[in-house]
Design an enzyme around this catalytic site. Structure first.
Site, PDB file in Angstrom:
ATOM      1  N   VAL A 111      56.954  77.964 -98.999  1.00  0.00           N
ATOM      2  CA  VAL A 111      56.536  78.710-100.273  1.00  0.00           C
ATOM      3  C   VAL A 111      55.442  79.299-100.220  1.00  0.00           C
ATOM      4  O   VAL A 111      54.561  78.964 -99.570  1.00  0.00           O
ATOM      5  CB  VAL A 111      56.834  77.425-101.374  1.00  0.00           C
ATOM      6  N   LEU A 151      51.735  78.595 -99.784  1.00  0.00           N
ATOM      7  CA  LEU A 151      51.571  77.287-100.712  1.00  0.00           C
ATOM      8  C   LEU A 151      51.915  75.974-100.214  1.00  0.00           C
ATOM      9  O   LEU A 151      51.299  74.918-100.695  1.00  0.00           O
ATOM     10  CB  LEU A 151      52.285  77.488-101.896  1.00  0.00           C
ATOM     11  N   GLY A 152      53.055  75.938 -99.261  1.00  0.00           N
ATOM     12  CA  GLY A 152      53.234  74.479 -98.986  1.00  0.00           C
ATOM     13  C   GLY A 152      54.407  74.772 -97.949  1.00  0.00           C
ATOM     14  O   GLY A 152      55.388  75.773 -98.002  1.00  0.00           O
ATOM     15  N   SER A 153      55.053  73.871 -97.394  1.00  0.00           N
ATOM     16  CA  SER A 153      56.323  73.957 -96.636  1.00  0.00           C
ATOM     17  C   SER A 153      56.906  72.533 -96.528  1.00  0.00           C
ATOM     18  O   SER A 153      56.154  71.620 -96.757  1.00  0.00           O
ATOM     19  CB  SER A 153      56.039  74.312 -95.223  1.00  0.00           C
ATOM     20  N   GLY A 154      58.164  72.474 -96.299  1.00  0.00           N
ATOM     21  CA  GLY A 154      58.957  71.100 -96.213  1.00  0.00           C
ATOM     22  C   GLY A 154      60.033  71.204 -95.470  1.00  0.00           C
ATOM     23  O   GLY A 154      60.136  72.305 -94.576  1.00  0.00           O
ATOM     24  N   GLY A 155      60.850  70.424 -95.728  1.00  0.00           N
ATOM     25  CA  GLY A 155      62.043  70.252 -94.801  1.00  0.00           C
ATOM     26  C   GLY A 155      62.979  71.402 -94.672  1.00  0.00           C
ATOM     27  O   GLY A 155      63.303  71.563 -93.449  1.00  0.00           O
ATOM     28  N   ASP A 173      66.268  64.516-106.654  1.00  0.00           N
ATOM     29  CA  ASP A 173      65.059  64.528-105.857  1.00  0.00           C
ATOM     30  C   ASP A 173      63.817  64.605-106.722  1.00  0.00           C
ATOM     31  O   ASP A 173      62.849  65.132-106.465  1.00  0.00           O
ATOM     32  CB  ASP A 173      64.984  65.576-104.907  1.00  0.00           C
ATOM     33  N   GLY A 197      62.182  74.806 -95.669  1.00  0.00           N
ATOM     34  CA  GLY A 197      61.510  76.080 -95.889  1.00  0.00           C
ATOM     35  C   GLY A 197      60.111  76.090 -96.083  1.00  0.00           C
ATOM     36  O   GLY A 197      59.398  74.824 -96.233  1.00  0.00           O
TER      37      GLY A 197
END
Length: 200
Positions: free
Chosen positions: A16, A8-12, A143, A14
């Protein structure tokens, strides 16, 4: 028990995934074990669990969590959350990824509808209700931004991504240096920008 379906997505901190857990559709966040900043990775994982026992209609619910991960994965831990879809307030405001809001007679000339006053009020009420609940539990998000407000198919806003959150001690506030100064700078709380204490 747990079967990953699609990213579904990724960030700093980890990635998802949409997944199934005991037959139910869920979202799974795998917190990566960053070699550059291991302390920040650990803090992010445990911060996500600040809301683990909480249940509120406007807060993404944590279903389960584990620090066990396959040896082949560079993962610090896994968090299983309710699946609320992949549409955020960011998508709605900026017209990205919001297929269900497309309109031929668009008002902005960009192929999308502007938020109606009713939607604006409903979304605002949902966010404020969720925040008031979190603050009543001594949790500050740190955040909060459109990309961390998820909108369900029923049009309900849910606050998610608690990787920068803090649980304040009862009746106390924390000085800014105690908090991990994570989060998005452009959306940081005014008291943090001014170097003041964090309060709920």
């Amino acid at each position: 028990q747990l079967c990953l379906l699609q990213p579904l997505g990724s960030g700093g901190f980890g990635s998802v995934y949409k997944a199934t857990y005991h037959g139910a559709t869920v979202a799974v966040k795998q917190v990566k074990n960053s070699s550059k900043n291991r302390l920040a990775s650990r803090q992010s994982f445990w911060a996500e669990l600040n809301v683990a026992r909480l249940q509120h209609n406007n807060v993404v619910r944590v279903v389960a969590a584990s620090t066990c991960a396959p040896a082949s994965q560079n993962s610090l831990g896994t968090i299983v959350m309710e699946y609320v879809g992949n549409i955020t307030l960011h998508h709605v405001i900026y017209g990205t990824g919001d297929v269900w809001r497309q309109s031929e007679d668009d008002e902005g000339g960009c192929g999308r509808k502007a938020l109606s006053m009713e939607e604006t009020v409903c979304y605002s009420c949902d966010i404020m209700t969720g925040l008031a609940f979190l603050h009543s539990q001594g949790i500050v998000h740190l955040d909060l931004k459109p990309a961390n407000i998820f909108i369900t198919e029923q049009g309900v806003c849910k606050i998610g991504d608690f990787g920068c959150s803090q649980k304040l001690e009862e009746g106390l506030s924390q000085s800014p240096h105690v908090c991990q100064q994570g989060g998005t700078y452009t959306h940081r709380a005014p008291e943090l920008l001014k170097g003041e204490r964090v309060t709920a």
